[in-house]
Design a protein around this motif. Structure first.
Motif, PDB file in Angstrom:
ATOM      1  N   LEU A   1       3.091  -3.072   6.356  1.00  0.00           N
ATOM      2  CA  LEU A   1       3.393  -2.910   4.929  1.00  0.00           C
ATOM      3  C   LEU A   1       2.160  -3.176   4.072  1.00  0.00           C
ATOM      4  CD1 LEU A   1       6.931  -4.535   4.743  1.00  0.00           C
ATOM      5  CD2 LEU A   1       6.353  -2.091   4.614  1.00  0.00           C
ATOM      6  N   GLY A   2       1.334  -4.113   4.495  1.00  0.00           N
ATOM      7  CA  GLY A   2       0.084  -4.376   3.783  1.00  0.00           C
ATOM      8  C   GLY A   2      -0.862  -3.191   3.840  1.00  0.00           C
ATOM      9  N   TYR A   3      -0.986  -2.565   5.004  1.00  0.00           N
ATOM     10  CA  TYR A   3      -1.846  -1.384   5.124  1.00  0.00           C
ATOM     11  C   TYR A   3      -1.287  -0.218   4.307  1.00  0.00           C
ATOM     12  CZ  TYR A   3      -4.146  -3.762   9.016  1.00  0.00           C
ATOM     13  OH  TYR A   3      -4.831  -4.652   9.801  1.00  0.00           O
ATOM     14  N   LEU A   4       0.027  -0.070   4.317  1.00  0.00           N
ATOM     15  CA  LEU A   4       0.646   0.968   3.492  1.00  0.00           C
ATOM     16  C   LEU A   4       0.403   0.682   2.015  1.00  0.00           C
ATOM     17  CD1 LEU A   4       2.380   3.536   3.326  1.00  0.00           C
ATOM     18  CD2 LEU A   4       4.393   2.045   3.318  1.00  0.00           C
ATOM     19  N   ALA A   5       0.536  -0.578   1.620  1.00  0.00           N
ATOM     20  CA  ALA A   5       0.283  -0.951   0.226  1.00  0.00           C
ATOM     21  C   ALA A   5      -1.171  -0.686  -0.154  1.00  0.00           C
ATOM     22  CB  ALA A   5       0.637  -2.420  -0.006  1.00  0.00           C
ATOM     23  N   LEU A   6      -2.105  -0.951   0.754  1.00  0.00           N
ATOM     24  CA  LEU A   6      -3.512  -0.633   0.474  1.00  0.00           C
ATOM     25  C   LEU A   6      -3.710   0.862   0.288  1.00  0.00           C
ATOM     26  CD1 LEU A   6      -5.620  -2.910   2.861  1.00  0.00           C
ATOM     27  CD2 LEU A   6      -5.719  -2.849   0.374  1.00  0.00           C
TER      28      LEU A   6
END
Length: 182
Positions: free
Chosen positions: A89-94
């Motif tokens: 989810l963090g990579y998607l948010a980035l």
């Protein structure tokens, strides 16, 4: 070499693939994050370097928390899955973020990485009986997975970022973790 892989328990293969994709994503982010701050978000050099330094410190600082959760609260497997989901989810948010929400995305990456990082080696050691001779080769292969994921990311991540944009590089890390989780 293939004989070493075949002789390992089924859980080893899962840990091996998780580690490759987690390292791929982590080093993709590490390799292009400062340039992303400067070129895409418009940070000045000083702010970009300070933000990168704070991010890196938090990533490694959260490992103790993730190890504690894995050992004492949630269990190793649950903590690994929770860490990978949070990290994805963090990579998607980035990949989708703007300047106003970048710290939320970085926070997700810090927490996800902290939850994950300490636990795969713990889980790997639990897959073998005491004095099992396969354990040494398993850890050798495990560290090979780390090196494979990080080396691939240092070529692929910057190439994708340069050719298609930073969001695509971060999205590639997201897709890699999804593949690892499935």
């Amino acid at each position: 070499m293939l004989a070493l892989f075949r002789g390992q328990p089924r859980a080893f293969h899962m840990i091996f693939m998780l580690e490759i994709w987690e390292r791929f994503g982590y080093y993709t982010v590490q390799g292009i994050l400062t340039l992303y701050f400067i070129r895409f978000l418009g940070f000045n050099d000083t702010d970009a370097y300070f933000t990168f330094g704070a991010f890196s410190a938090l990533v490694y600082g959260m490992v103790a928390f993730g190890g504690y959760l894995g050992d004492k609260v949630l269990g190793t497997k649950r903590t690994i899955v929770l860490g990978l989901v949070t990290l994805a989810l963090g990579y998607l948010a980035l990949a989708l973020t703007d300047k106003a929400h970048i710290f939320f995305a970085l926070g997700l990456v810090c927490v996800g990485n902290g939850l994950f990082k300490a636990n795969p080696s713990s889980l790997l050691s639990k897959c073998y009986a005491v004095n099992d001779p396969r354990l040494h080769s398993a850890f050798t292969l495990y560290y090979m997975a780390i090196n494979l994921g990080s080396t691939a990311s240092l070529f692929i991540g910057p190439y994708i970022a340069d050719r298609y944009g930073y969001s695509y590089a971060y999205f590639t890390a997201f897709i890699g973790l999804l593949l690892a989780l499935t």
